[in-house]
Design a protein around this motif. Sequence first.
Motif, short mmCIF file in Angstrom:
data_model
loop_
_atom_site.label_atom_id
_atom_site.label_comp_id
_atom_site.label_asym_id
_atom_site.label_seq_id
_atom_site.Cartn_x
_atom_site.Cartn_y
_atom_site.Cartn_z
N ALA A 147 -5.75 62.30 37.60
CA ALA A 147 -7.19 62.05 37.68
C ALA A 147 -7.42 60.69 38.35
N PRO A 148 -8.59 60.47 38.96
CA PRO A 148 -8.86 59.19 39.61
C PRO A 148 -8.82 58.03 38.63
N PRO A 149 -8.75 56.81 39.15
CA PRO A 149 -8.77 55.64 38.26
C PRO A 149 -9.99 55.63 37.35
N SER A 150 -9.80 55.13 36.16
CA SER A 150 -10.90 55.00 35.20
C SER A 150 -11.51 53.61 35.30
N LEU A 151 -12.57 53.37 34.56
CA LEU A 151 -13.17 52.03 34.54
C LEU A 151 -12.16 51.01 34.03
N GLU A 152 -11.28 51.44 33.14
CA GLU A 152 -10.29 50.53 32.58
C GLU A 152 -9.11 50.32 33.53
N SER A 153 -8.61 51.40 34.14
CA SER A 153 -7.42 51.28 34.99
C SER A 153 -7.75 50.70 36.36
N CYS A 154 -9.00 50.81 36.80
CA CYS A 154 -9.54 50.19 38.01
C CYS A 154 -8.94 50.76 39.29
N THR A 155 -7.68 50.48 39.57
CA THR A 155 -7.08 50.93 40.82
C THR A 155 -5.92 51.91 40.62
N ARG A 156 -5.64 52.27 39.39
CA ARG A 156 -4.48 53.14 39.13
C ARG A 156 -4.93 54.47 38.55
N ASP A 157 -4.31 55.54 39.04
CA ASP A 157 -4.65 56.88 38.59
C ASP A 157 -4.33 57.10 37.11
N VAL A 158 -4.96 58.13 36.56
CA VAL A 158 -4.77 58.46 35.16
C VAL A 158 -4.08 59.83 35.08
N TYR A 159 -2.89 59.85 34.53
CA TYR A 159 -2.11 61.08 34.40
C TYR A 159 -2.31 61.69 33.01
N ALA A 160 -2.13 63.00 32.95
CA ALA A 160 -2.13 63.66 31.64
C ALA A 160 -1.02 63.05 30.80
N PRO A 161 -1.29 62.78 29.52
CA PRO A 161 -0.30 62.05 28.70
C PRO A 161 1.02 62.78 28.52
N ASP A 162 1.02 64.10 28.68
CA ASP A 162 2.25 64.86 28.43
C ASP A 162 2.94 65.33 29.71
N ILE A 163 2.49 64.87 30.86
CA ILE A 163 3.06 65.37 32.11
C ILE A 163 4.44 64.77 32.34
N GLN A 164 5.39 65.64 32.74
CA GLN A 164 6.76 65.22 33.01
C GLN A 164 7.30 66.00 34.21
N LEU B 63 -21.84 36.23 41.02
CA LEU B 63 -20.46 36.69 40.81
C LEU B 63 -19.94 36.22 39.45
N PRO B 64 -19.74 37.14 38.51
CA PRO B 64 -19.23 36.74 37.19
C PRO B 64 -17.76 36.37 37.25
N PRO B 65 -17.28 35.54 36.35
CA PRO B 65 -15.90 35.04 36.43
C PRO B 65 -14.84 36.11 36.20
N ALA B 66 -15.17 37.19 35.49
CA ALA B 66 -14.17 38.21 35.16
C ALA B 66 -14.22 39.41 36.10
N LEU B 67 -14.91 39.32 37.22
CA LEU B 67 -15.15 40.46 38.10
C LEU B 67 -13.85 41.08 38.60
N ARG B 68 -13.72 42.41 38.41
CA ARG B 68 -12.55 43.17 38.89
C ARG B 68 -12.92 44.20 39.95
N TRP B 69 -14.17 44.68 39.93
CA TRP B 69 -14.55 45.83 40.75
C TRP B 69 -15.98 45.62 41.21
N LEU B 70 -16.18 45.52 42.54
CA LEU B 70 -17.50 45.27 43.10
C LEU B 70 -17.82 46.36 44.12
N ILE B 71 -18.95 47.07 43.89
CA ILE B 71 -19.39 48.16 44.76
C ILE B 71 -20.74 47.79 45.37
N LEU B 72 -20.74 47.57 46.68
CA LEU B 72 -21.98 47.29 47.41
C LEU B 72 -22.09 48.21 48.62
N THR B 73 -21.59 49.41 48.49
CA THR B 73 -21.61 50.41 49.55
C THR B 73 -23.04 50.76 49.95
N ASP B 74 -23.24 51.03 51.24
CA ASP B 74 -24.52 51.54 51.76
C ASP B 74 -25.68 50.58 51.47
#
Length: 434
Positions: free
Chosen positions: A289-306, A102-113
């Motif tokens: 759009a689904p979360p990115s590697l950077e956003s981790c748990t938060r969705d990604v919206y189009a930059p111009d959406i209002q 387990l690395p010290p900076a771990l944010r996202w761990l996938i051990l499915t299946d």
Amino acid sequence: MHTLQQLQNGELAGIKRLDLSCGLREFPAEIFNLADSLEILNLSGNALSTLPDDLPRLHKLRVIFCSDNLFTHVPEVLGKCTQLQMIGFKANQIQHLPAAALPPALRWLILTDNQLRELPDALGNCTHLEKLMLAGNQLSALPDSLAGLQQLALLRISANQFTELPDWLFQLPRLAWLAYAGNPVSRRSHFPSCDTVAWDDLQLGELLGEGASGKIYQAQWRDNQPVAVKLYKGSVTSDGLPSCELAACVTVGAHPQLMPSLGIIADHPEATAGLIMPMIATHYINLAAPPSLESCTRDVYAPDIQFSLTSALLMASRLASAVQHLHECGLTHGDLYAHNVLWDGVDDVLLGDFGAATLSDDVRAQRLEVLAFAHLFAELLERTVDTDKCVLAAAWQLQQQCAQTDMTQRPLFAAIAAQLTELCQLCASHTGHN
């Protein structure tokens, strides 16, 4: 996808992401030539069972994917990669997660299946962990040390052996997305009967989309009736079992803001699980759009959406009504995100994707879902362009009630839906006076 020849010829010098799937049995030494640039390493779909002891030479490595390989344990060397934030070892044969891995900076761990029966207490020391995906293992308990994971927002423990969930789980201040279907704790004895659709009665057309759990096709059914067909990729998805998603779709019943199902596929020649759904009008798009590697748990919206404030409140109100309906049916959605919402471009919304849904009447799980709604509601309010300060302030006050750290203080969806209805009426009356 890159090739081994490109790597060996030095054609990939300076790249930040390497995707290599070519039947590898050993880690190519040439990867170390990318040490000064490589941040994302994807070695999924090979035949690897070990990683080299000098892997930390890749000193910029932030993400590693080794899914669909032959690992029986998570390599301990990963714990020495100080920049590593995301680890993915889905669909291996992993029976052991060493504390040292387990690395010290771990944010996202996938051990499915995999084949995990227990987790190390040291996982509770990963204080940056936000996303933990453990569906499809043999776990029956979580270490009490995980109560210290104050940043944990998403947990997938479906298709394991849990007979109960620990009380501390529902005290985690940021846990918003929980899936635990396919465990003894979530079983219900009776499911509603449902229609089945014979595979031979379908004419499959073009691929419409693909997600982690399956592919969605256009199809013709019964006198050329256009439908959408979801075919699952395997016996375990990122969220859990296809059978649990099918049970949720059958249980949910009808609601104007929920994507309906028409039936379950029977007699597929390869025994593939499948779901039949009506075609949705083409002008509906994913709200985000689904979360990115950077956003981790938060969705990604189009930059111009209002949104107008009226539209934002109507969308929130309709989604709250849909989730209230789910909870009254004994279901939690488990993945209440904007990327699972179809939007007509104005104010109509459809909530779909029941892959993380759980058949359960546990009110604690419902209050966790209130926090997920709070995040989505905030994302809508942050993108409004109106300046009705009175209504906007009242909307933010409701959002903050839903986002309270103490989950027992969060309102349930019946109250949320009622307040949003009042806010929609207030907004309409103010608009009518302008």
